[in-house]
Design a protein around this motif. Structure first.
Motif, PDB file in Angstrom:
ATOM      1  N   UNK A  56       4.566   2.096   4.139  1.00 41.34           N
ATOM      2  CA  UNK A  56       3.797   1.116   4.923  1.00 41.34           C
ATOM      3  C   UNK A  56       4.664   0.449   5.993  1.00 41.34           C
ATOM      4  N   UNK A  57       5.975   0.406   5.746  1.00 42.23           N
ATOM      5  CA  UNK A  57       6.865  -0.216   6.737  1.00 42.23           C
ATOM      6  C   UNK A  57       6.837   0.571   8.041  1.00 42.23           C
ATOM      7  N   UNK A  58       6.686   1.894   7.919  1.00 44.84           N
ATOM      8  CA  UNK A  58       6.683   2.741   9.121  1.00 44.84           C
ATOM      9  C   UNK A  58       5.533   2.363  10.065  1.00 44.84           C
ATOM     10  N   UNK A  59       4.424   1.894   9.486  1.00 43.12           N
ATOM     11  CA  UNK A  59       3.270   1.488  10.314  1.00 43.12           C
ATOM     12  C   UNK A  59       3.376   0.043  10.787  1.00 43.12           C
ATOM     13  N   UNK A  60       4.343  -0.672  10.273  1.00 44.67           N
ATOM     14  CA  UNK A  60       4.495  -2.087  10.649  1.00 44.67           C
ATOM     15  C   UNK A  60       5.910  -2.367  11.111  1.00 44.67           C
ATOM     16  N   UNK A  61       6.485  -1.372  11.796  1.00 45.96           N
ATOM     17  CA  UNK A  61       7.906  -1.443  12.119  1.00 45.96           C
ATOM     18  C   UNK A  61       8.268  -2.670  12.945  1.00 45.96           C
ATOM     19  N   UNK A  62       7.329  -3.143  13.751  1.00 47.56           N
ATOM     20  CA  UNK A  62       7.601  -4.315  14.602  1.00 47.56           C
ATOM     21  C   UNK A  62       7.848  -5.568  13.761  1.00 47.56           C
ATOM     22  N   UNK A  63       7.184  -5.614  12.601  1.00 41.60           N
ATOM     23  CA  UNK A  63       7.332  -6.800  11.745  1.00 41.60           C
ATOM     24  C   UNK A  63       8.611  -6.759  10.920  1.00 41.60           C
ATOM     25  N   UNK A  64       9.265  -5.614  10.891  1.00 41.17           N
ATOM     26  CA  UNK A  64      10.436  -5.451  10.027  1.00 41.17           C
ATOM     27  C   UNK A  64      11.616  -6.272  10.535  1.00 41.17           C
ATOM     28  N   UNK A 143       3.557  -2.268  -7.754  1.00 38.68           N
ATOM     29  CA  UNK A 143       3.616  -0.965  -8.429  1.00 38.68           C
ATOM     30  C   UNK A 143       2.246  -0.559  -8.924  1.00 38.68           C
ATOM     31  N   UNK A 144       2.082   0.735  -9.090  1.00 40.56           N
ATOM     32  CA  UNK A 144       0.860   1.184  -9.738  1.00 40.56           C
ATOM     33  C   UNK A 144       1.203   2.246 -10.771  1.00 40.56           C
ATOM     34  N   UNK A 145       0.373   2.294 -11.772  1.00 38.06           N
ATOM     35  CA  UNK A 145       0.565   3.261 -12.843  1.00 38.06           C
ATOM     36  C   UNK A 145      -0.676   4.132 -12.899  1.00 38.06           C
ATOM     37  N   UNK A 146      -0.486   5.435 -12.771  1.00 36.79           N
ATOM     38  CA  UNK A 146      -1.591   6.407 -12.766  1.00 36.79           C
ATOM     39  C   UNK A 146      -2.665   6.015 -11.748  1.00 36.79           C
ATOM     40  N   UNK A 147      -2.212   5.503 -10.603  1.00 34.80           N
ATOM     41  CA  UNK A 147      -3.138   5.201  -9.527  1.00 34.80           C
ATOM     42  C   UNK A 147      -3.797   3.841  -9.574  1.00 34.80           C
ATOM     43  N   UNK A 148      -3.527   3.064 -10.634  1.00 33.68           N
ATOM     44  CA  UNK A 148      -4.132   1.723 -10.747  1.00 33.68           C
ATOM     45  C   UNK A 148      -3.068   0.664 -10.524  1.00 33.68           C
ATOM     46  N   UNK A 149      -3.477  -0.419  -9.862  1.00 29.57           N
ATOM     47  CA  UNK A 149      -2.550  -1.542  -9.684  1.00 29.57           C
ATOM     48  C   UNK A 149      -2.738  -2.544 -10.819  1.00 29.57           C
ATOM     49  N   UNK A 150      -1.794  -2.628 -11.757  1.00 28.31           N
ATOM     50  CA  UNK A 150      -1.940  -3.637 -12.816  1.00 28.31           C
ATOM     51  C   UNK A 150      -1.699  -5.014 -12.205  1.00 28.31           C
ATOM     52  N   UNK A 151      -2.437  -5.986 -12.691  1.00 25.01           N
ATOM     53  CA  UNK A 151      -2.361  -7.324 -12.096  1.00 25.01           C
ATOM     54  C   UNK A 151      -1.373  -8.218 -12.820  1.00 25.01           C
ATOM     55  N   UNK A 152      -0.351  -7.625 -13.431  1.00 21.20           N
ATOM     56  CA  UNK A 152       0.624  -8.464 -14.129  1.00 21.20           C
ATOM     57  C   UNK A 152       2.010  -7.861 -14.089  1.00 21.20           C
ATOM     58  N   UNK A 175      -3.238  -4.323   0.458  1.00 24.23           N
ATOM     59  CA  UNK A 175      -4.448  -3.768   1.079  1.00 24.23           C
ATOM     60  C   UNK A 175      -4.149  -2.525   1.917  1.00 24.23           C
ATOM     61  N   UNK A 176      -2.861  -2.364   2.275  1.00 20.99           N
ATOM     62  CA  UNK A 176      -2.489  -1.201   3.090  1.00 20.99           C
ATOM     63  C   UNK A 176      -2.095   0.001   2.235  1.00 20.99           C
ATOM     64  N   UNK A 177      -2.246  -0.131   0.922  1.00 22.46           N
ATOM     65  CA  UNK A 177      -1.874   0.981   0.044  1.00 22.46           C
ATOM     66  C   UNK A 177      -3.129   1.738  -0.351  1.00 22.46           C
ATOM     67  N   UNK A 178      -3.256   2.905   0.221  1.00 22.29           N
ATOM     68  CA  UNK A 178      -4.462   3.691   0.007  1.00 22.29           C
ATOM     69  C   UNK A 178      -4.453   4.308  -1.385  1.00 22.29           C
ATOM     70  N   UNK A 179      -5.507   4.037  -2.139  1.00 25.95           N
ATOM     71  CA  UNK A 179      -5.573   4.554  -3.496  1.00 25.95           C
ATOM     72  C   UNK A 179      -5.624   6.089  -3.542  1.00 25.95           C
TER      73      UNK A 179
END
Lengths: 186, 555
Positions: A56-64, A143-152, A175-179
């Motif tokens: 995602x940093x590659x798409x937001x390089x200006x903010x880096x 992080x996500x495990x098996x494609x799900x984002x755990x909320x803890x 929100x920028x992490x495509x499932x």
């Protein structure tokens, strides 16, 4: 008669000792073996997969952060650690696997321990010198495990055999992490 | 029969109604007030729960060694702030001593980034904790040389001189302003930020619905309430600010009061029928707490203002107090939410949670302060600087009880006694001896902490990945192992479990490799020995044979 019988025995002993030397002389106690081979993958071991990416940093390089605009911090393909298989020890959490993986691969990582934050879990502040807020106010590691984002917290998530863990850098609170990027390896 | 039944039923309903809300029926809203005793009793419940949580005794200080180990972090700082603002005397002096030392260490470890490269709120929270505990955030650190207000608020710039107060988002501006006004600190004319520029930065991010959010265009009650808390000192200021709204790109001209009133409009509309709030889609305790603090800071009665009284599903009037108190658990601690979230198994319905409890605790302080007409929660200009008082016989005994080579377990007590000794007024016989003892204990503990840090770093640097460790690394491994072994059992816990495991794994590997070399050498020597002996034996027999043959042929 008696002489060459003795010689034969001697020859056998020498052959045995040489064979012993060739086979190797790793004399280890069971405990020692366990301690030094705990992370070896064998057909019986339970394993999980781990990758670390900052695409995602590659798409937001200006903010880096200017200081981080180098390939050693943000690789061209955004992959800090490609999907790698690790032995799953009994009771391992997402944090444990990450901790071991960054040690084995000498990747910088900084976290706040469970006692230092209000969530009662370890919080990953930075990996490979990319920190929370390094790429804008909504950036950080998730992080996500098996494609799900755990909320803890990652030190509360216990893994099971075959789990796929992805550490992902987000620049927009996830929100920028495509499932759809997730693909099963099972 | 039918009639009797009906009468009984009627009486029963009446009874239930009376039992469930005995003080509400027939009592006017004005009389149905939350009392100070009620608030303090809820506060004591939270403190008692937290004491259990950190392993403190019921009659002991909440700020014990466990809580002190979190000094300067989000997990620790809010409790001493809440206790101090509730006027409850605890071990605030110990907290002040440890947090100052932690700040110094973090500055020393990272002289350019100091507390954090991006997170300005580290300075703000720590400033509030230092101030609440009776310290001076402008003279923090070991010798009072660190100015947390300048570094963390008005001169918060990066190495290129760019302002980074808001690098982490709107939180940076909001809490920066709260920290700045907590002690009424003056901003020098040549500072990077002024009060006006910080206020403008917050105004520029106001959303169309009157509130604020961490991101996006839908207001969040927590961030909105915090913005109102930051604006509270300027609520009666008529000054108007001119700026271009960064969310709508519309030029605006607004006073802080107008902006805060719009925010109150949003908060009033967002309050649920239970009296609480939703954040990220979930009804929760913390949002309700923040709104209550915001109203108290503006001087608005949080439980009597019409905008914040709703009618519940049961037809009863619901205030923020109802919205807050519904999260109280039997243990005294407060739960984050009563909604079971499939994605979040740790937030079990009714389970007390540290963040919800600490936010409620300081909210109770805000409420009591409002009832007394005292300075608001974050207006700490009323805090009296820590008076250390006399260095008592107990203190002397505690100092003398510290062993010659103390482990880092003694850190909190050493720092507290040292601060107290330096700040105490009385003179006693062996004060020089005590001072020397405490100084040397502090040096010893600092050395232990530095040693543990260095061992950790070297294990990571030199040993991993340890399947490459071989006999040639024996010296490195043994040096590290000996240094590790020299630490006390308590200090060994300063290392991560994986550090110790890695080190022991390497040592085992090296030891096994050495054993293998020795055993190989022995086996090889034995093989050579047997071979040589056999060859000699064969030769001897041949000689003997030849000798015998010759004798036989002679005959």
């Amino acid at each position: 008669m008696k002489g060459w019988k003795k010689d034969l025995i001697a020859l056998a002993v020498v052959a045995f000792l040489i064979a012993l030397l060739c086979v190797g002389t790793k004399f280890q106690s069971v405990d020692d073996y366990y301690l030094t081979h705990i992370d070896d993958i064998t057909p019986e071991s339970e394993t999980v997969f781990l990758s670390i990416e900052c695409k995602t940093v590659l798409n937001n390089y200006d903010d880096l952060d200017e200081a981080l605009k180098e390939e050693k911090y943000v690789p061209k393909d955004g992959v800090i650690l490609p999907r790698t298989e690790y032995v799953l020890r009994n009771g391992d959490t997402v944090f444990d696997i990450l901790d071991r993986a960054v040690r084995y691969n000498k990747i910088q990582m900084e976290y706040r321990g469970a006692s230092e934050n209000a969530y009662g879990s370890a919080y990953i502040r930075g990996i490979n010198f990319l920190y929370e807020f390094s790429c804008g106010p909504l950036s950080g590691w998730t992080y996500r495990v098996n494609g799900e984002f755990p909320n803890y917290g990652c030190s509360k998530y216990r893994l099971s055999d075959g789990d796929v863990v992805e550490w992902l850098y987000t620049c927009d609170l996830g929100r920028d992490l495509d499932m759809d990027m997730y693909e099963s390896v099972r | 029969m039918k009639k009797t039944c009906g009468t009984v039923l009627f009486l029963l309903v009446l009874c239930v109604a009376f039992l469930s809300a005995p003080f509400r029926l027939g009592v006017s809203a004005a009389e149905n007030r939350v009392t100070e005793e009620e608030v303090m009793s809820v506060a004591r419940g939270i403190i008692s729960w937290k004491k259990q949580d950190v392993g403190a005794t019921e009659n002991g200080f909440l700020i014990n060694d466990t809580l002190l180990s979190s000094a300067g972090s989000t997990a620790g700082d809010w409790y001493p702030i809440a206790l101090a603002r509730l006027g409850i005397a605890d071990n605030q002096s110990g907290y002040l001593a440890v947090i100052n030392d932690n700040v110094q260490k973090r500055y020393d470890k990272n002289p350019t980034e100091k507390l954090d490269r991006y997170k300005s709120t580290e300075w703000h929270r720590i400033s509030l904790a230092v101030l609440a505990c009776g310290g001076n955030p402008r003279k923090a650190g070991e010798n009072g040389t660190i100015d947390l207000i300048a570094d963390g608020v008005y001169n918060r710039v990066d190495e290129n001189g760019n302002g980074i107060l808001g690098r982490q988002g709107i939180n940076g501006f909001i809490w920066g302003l709260i920290a700045l006004d907590s002690g009424g600190y003056e901003v020098p004319a040549d500072a990077y930020y002024s009060r006006e520029s910080i206020i403008t930065a917050i105004l520029e991010l106001q959303l169309a619905d009157g509130g604020w959010a961490l991101s996006g265009n839908i207001s969040d009650p927590d961030i909105t309430a915090m913005a109102v808390q930051a604006f509270a000192p300027y609520y009666n200021d008529a000054a108007e600010y001119e700026y271009v709204n960064r969310k709508t790109s519309v030029p605006e001209k607004k006073s802080v009061r107008a902006a805060a009133d719009e925010a109150l409009g949003f908060l009033s509309a967002a309050q649920t029928a239970d009296g609480d709030y939703l954040s990220w889609g979930i009804q929760n305790c913390e949002s309700t707490a923040q709104v209550t603090v915001a109203l108290c800071s503006l001087g608005i009665d949080p439980f009597a203002d019409d905008r914040f009284i709703k009618t519940g599903a049961d037809g009863m009037r619901k205030t923020l107090w109802d919205g807050l108190i519904k999260y109280r658990t039997e243990s005294g601690g407060f739960a984050h939410s009563f909604v079971n979230d499939a994605d979040n198994p740790t937030a079990v319905a009714g389970k007390p949670n540290s963040m919800a409890s600490e936010q409620t605790l300081y909210t109770l302080a805000a409420i009591v302060r409002f009832m007394h007409g005292e300075n608001s929660l974050y207006d700490m200009r009323d805090v009296v600087l820590q008076a250390w008082g006399e260095f008592t016989d107990e203190d002397i005994a505690a100092a003398l009880a510290i062993p010659e080579n103390p482990t880092s377990a003694y850190r909190a007590v050493v720092l507290r006694l040292l601060e107290k000794l330096n700040g105490s007024t009385n003179d006693f016989g062996n004060s020089g001896v005590i001072a020397e003892k405490l100084e040397s204990a502090k040096r010893a503990i600092d050395a232990v902490l530095a040693e543990a840090e260095s061992i950790k770093a070297e294990i990571k640097q030199k040993l991993y990945p340890f399947d490459k460790v071989s006999l040639s690394d024996r010296k490195t491994v043994y040096d590290l192992y000996n240094r590790y072994s020299a630490l006390s059992d308590y200090d060994k816990t300063l290392l991560d479990p994986s550090d110790a495991e890695g080190l022991l794994g390497c040592k085992t590997r090296v030891d096994n490799a050495l054993t293998a070399v020795i055993v190989s050498a022995c086996v090889a020597a034995a093989a050579v020995g047997v071979s040589v002996a056999t060859v000699i034996g064969i030769k001897r027999r041949r000689r003997q044979k030849r000798g015998r043959f010759m004798t036989e042929s002679d005959e």
